[in-house]
Every structure is written in C-alpha cells, then in structure tokens.
Write a protein that holds these residues in place. Structure first.
Motif, PDB file in Angstrom:
ATOM      1  N   TRP A  26      48.225   4.136  -4.506  1.00 24.04           N
ATOM      2  CA  TRP A  26      48.854   4.842  -5.616  1.00 24.04           C
ATOM      3  C   TRP A  26      49.291   3.885  -6.720  1.00 24.04           C
ATOM      4  CZ3 TRP A  26      48.564   9.544  -7.202  1.00 24.04           C
ATOM      5  CH2 TRP A  26      48.275  10.576  -6.312  1.00 24.04           C
ATOM      6  N   GLN A  27      49.766   2.701  -6.353  1.00 27.62           N
ATOM      7  CA  GLN A  27      50.147   1.720  -7.370  1.00 27.62           C
ATOM      8  C   GLN A  27      48.923   1.299  -8.193  1.00 27.62           C
ATOM      9  OE1 GLN A  27      53.253   2.276  -7.346  1.00 27.62           O
ATOM     10  NE2 GLN A  27      54.110   0.224  -7.127  1.00 27.62           N
ATOM     11  N   ALA A  28      47.810   1.047  -7.500  1.00 27.99           N
ATOM     12  CA  ALA A  28      46.572   0.702  -8.205  1.00 27.99           C
ATOM     13  C   ALA A  28      46.091   1.868  -9.059  1.00 27.99           C
ATOM     14  CB  ALA A  28      45.498   0.303  -7.193  1.00 27.99           C
ATOM     15  N   GLY A  29      46.258   3.086  -8.530  1.00 25.45           N
ATOM     16  CA  GLY A  29      45.865   4.266  -9.293  1.00 25.45           C
ATOM     17  C   GLY A  29      46.669   4.424 -10.556  1.00 25.45           C
ATOM     18  N   LEU A  30      47.976   4.116 -10.488  1.00 25.76           N
ATOM     19  CA  LEU A  30      48.821   4.185 -11.667  1.00 25.76           C
ATOM     20  C   LEU A  30      48.337   3.222 -12.737  1.00 25.76           C
ATOM     21  CD1 LEU A  30      51.391   4.854 -13.306  1.00 25.76           C
ATOM     22  CD2 LEU A  30      52.610   3.182 -11.883  1.00 25.76           C
ATOM     23  N   VAL A  31      48.110   1.969 -12.352  1.00 34.07           N
ATOM     24  CA  VAL A  31      47.669   0.962 -13.320  1.00 34.07           C
ATOM     25  C   VAL A  31      46.288   1.312 -13.873  1.00 34.07           C
ATOM     26  CG1 VAL A  31      47.083  -1.470 -13.642  1.00 34.07           C
ATOM     27  CG2 VAL A  31      49.065  -0.832 -12.248  1.00 34.07           C
ATOM     28  N   GLY A  32      45.362   1.685 -12.976  1.00 40.19           N
ATOM     29  CA  GLY A  32      44.005   1.999 -13.414  1.00 40.19           C
ATOM     30  C   GLY A  32      43.948   3.213 -14.316  1.00 40.19           C
TER      31      GLY A  32
END
Length: 375
Positions: free
Chosen positions: A357-363
């Motif tokens: 989810w953290q990567a999804g937020l940034v991406g």
C-alpha cells in the motif's frame, strides 16, 4: 493486549464524540461551503473553527490511556521485543492511512480543475509522497497530503517513545532494577509528562515531535494506572500527581489545549473507577463511531473536499444548500469511514500488505501528477 478495564463502551463513546467534533472542525475550517453557510450560524461556525481542534487533546489522552493498558498495565513492559511492538504499530497505522491518502491524491486531482481554493492540496511531488508514506512530512518540511495526517505521525512517535522508555527500564541490569522496574518506569513517565507540560509544549517549533504532545499522552497513562490502582489512597496519589502536573503547567502558561487534556484525564479516572459506568453499554451510534473513528478521521477530508467542490459548482451562493452540503459531507464521511474500517482497518495486516500500500500510494501519486502534466 488490552485489559478488561482499558476498553469499554464509554471509551468508544468519547472517541466517537471527539471524532465527530474533528470532522465538523474541518468542515468549518476548510471551505467554501462553510464560508457561504456562515451567516446561518455564525457563533457555532466560529466555535468549531476556533475550538473544535481541541478534541485532538481527548484523543491524545485516550491514546496514552490505551497505550498503558496494552504495553504496561502494571507499570512493567509486558512486550518481549521493542522493535516488534513498534513495527506492529506502524503496520496497523499505515495500511488504512495509505488507502486514505491514495484517495486524497485522486480526489484532489479531480477537484483541482473545478475549484480554486486554499483547501485543495497542490499536485504532489515524489519527495512529498515518500515523506507522507513514512510519516515524516512535518519533520522534513513537506506538505501533508490530507488534513489531520500530522496526528498519525505524532501518535506513532508517542507510541514508539513509550515503548522505548519501557523497554529501556526493563533491560536495566541488576536485581534492584528488576525489583523496582514498575516504579522506575512510572517515575520516568511522570518526569516525561512534567517535562512536556512545563517546557516542551511551550515551544511551538517542536510541534512535529512527540515531546511536544507527551504531556497529554502521559496524563492518559497516569489516568490508566489510577484506574487500575487496587487501593483508594493509591488512586488518590495518581490523581494528586495529575492535578499537580496540570495545575503547574497552567499556572506557568495557561493553554486551553492543556486544560482540556487535564480535565479529560481526571474525568476518565472518575468514570472508569465506577463499576456502574464501566458496565454501561453506552449509546450505540456513538460507540460504533468510536470503534471506527480512526478510519473516519483518515478519510473524511477527501469526502468533504469532493462535496465542497460539487456544491460550490452547483449552488455557489445559497447558504441553506451549502449548510445541507456540510451535513451531507458529514454523513458521507461516516459512511466512507465505516467502509474503510470494515474492509481495511479491522483486518490485521502484514508487512507485505503495508509495503504494497505504501508503494501504491507513491506510485499512484506520481501517476496522477504525470497525467495532470500531460493534460
């Protein structure tokens, strides 16, 4: 990990009322609906604008109370490894947090084309997205992606600071330290509370650090130990310490937020030491709101921003319809918060889920930013 007296319908009701107050504070603070509706109830709008934020102090006190219940109900750390305790807290916080911030990025991108208003966040940068994902936005000087997310970062800092303090005492060598670990840990919490209330909370430049807020959090921890005290004179001792700490802080520099924290902590002790109050089932809607208050807190800004954009486009000059729009935004915030609570927060996440989810937020944030640039 909470003890039977740490979580009751009363606790959830208090959280529910504080959550509703924060949502209405943001509705009054972030226009334009509140600007148009203001003439209908100017006194109420002014109160929500100026004082609604005080509800944060209630959450800080309750946070300390529940931290003491889960981490050290007898004053001694009940966890085995500080790193694991902190990591679990981070994961539990950031999964619904990342979902809510992702929604905020998308909603902000949508309404930016409809509504020019200071409440609409700017297009995010990579550094801003990473800082928000890691709860470091205020420390590194980046803007928050949503209203109120500073509190999530502070809550994590306070929890981590408490864990490290308790773990440090538990790790002290020697028979004397082991025998007096509970008293030593509690003395350090009292000292930290005093330092925060009397010194650090008077320094506005520190408001991105846990030390600034530990006074209210520490009062909550003392309140829990007062509730758990087996004898009346011990409870009175804790109450006396709380009154001394808070009274001295207010005498040095009266701050409304500290007054709210002191009153909340003292009332919490009085209520929770009553078996009748602890066994009360409460008012069901407020209890339910308290249970999902974190999710509502996270998601309400995006909902309010979207409703503000729609209402300002359709009825830009109608006070009545803008006031109804504020009511609609509040109701939809509760509905969205319940959905986030049921689908995300209530489930125990893993590190893999958190990182995803953290990567999804940034991406997603970068993708939205690139799309806007092309548009």
């Amino acid at each position: 990990m909470s003890s039977p007296t740490s979580r009751t319908p009363l606790i959830d009701m208090i959280k529910g009322m504080a959550c509703a107050t924060i949502v209405w504070h943001h509705l009054a603070f972030y226009g334009p609906m509140s600007d148009i509706a203001h003439p209908l109830a100017p006194t109420l709008m002014a109160w929500l604008y100026d004082y609604g934020r005080m509800a944060v102090q209630v959450f800080l006190v309750l946070g300390g109370y529940l931290a003491a219940a889960s981490l050290a109900p007898q004053g001694v750390a009940r966890f085995d490894h500080a790193g694991n305790a902190i990591a679990k807290r981070f994961v539990r916080l950031v999964v619904p947090y990342a979902v809510a911030l992702l929604l905020s990025v998308v909603v902000s991108a949508l309404v930016r084309h409809w509504m020019e208003h200071p409440s609409v966040p700017e297009q995010p940068t990579l550094s801003q997205l990473v800082a928000n994902a890691l709860l470091l936005q205020d420390i590194v000087g980046e803007d928050a992606l949503s209203a109120g997310v500073w509190y999530v970062a502070i809550d994590f800092q306070l929890f981590a600071l408490t864990v490290l303090l308790l773990a440090g005492v538990k790790a002290l060598p020697g028979a004397w330290a082991r025998r007096h670990a509970a008293a030593l840990a509690q003395v350090l919490v009292v000292a930290g509370t005093a330092a925060s209330l009397w010194v650090f909370n008077r320094m506005g430049a520190l408001d991105m650090w846990a030390l600034y807020f530990f006074g209210a959090y520490g009062l909550g921890m003392l309140a829990y130990w007062a509730v758990r005290a087996p004898h009346g004179h011990q409870a009175q001792g804790w109450l006396a310490a709380m009154v001394l700490l808070g009274g001295a802080a207010l005498a040095m520099d009266f701050r409304g937020r500290i007054a709210v924290a002191v009153v909340t902590a003292l009332c919490l002790v009085a209520a929770m030491r009553s078996e009748r109050v602890r066994s009360w089932t409460g008012i069901a809607p407020l209890v339910q709101l308290g249970q999902m208050s974190y999710s509502v807190f996270l998601v309400h800004f995006s909902v309010c921003l979207l409703v503000n954009a729609v209402v300002s486009q359709l009825w830009p000059d109608s006070p009545v319809l803008n006031a109804l729009g504020m009511l609609l935004a509040f109701a939809l915030s509760l509905a969205a918060g319940r959905l986030l609570y049921l689908r995300v927060e209530r489930h125990v996440p893993s590190w893999a889920t958190a990182l995803r989810w953290q990567a999804g937020l940034v991406g997603t944030g970068l993708l939205v930013a690139v799309s806007n640039n092309w548009a």
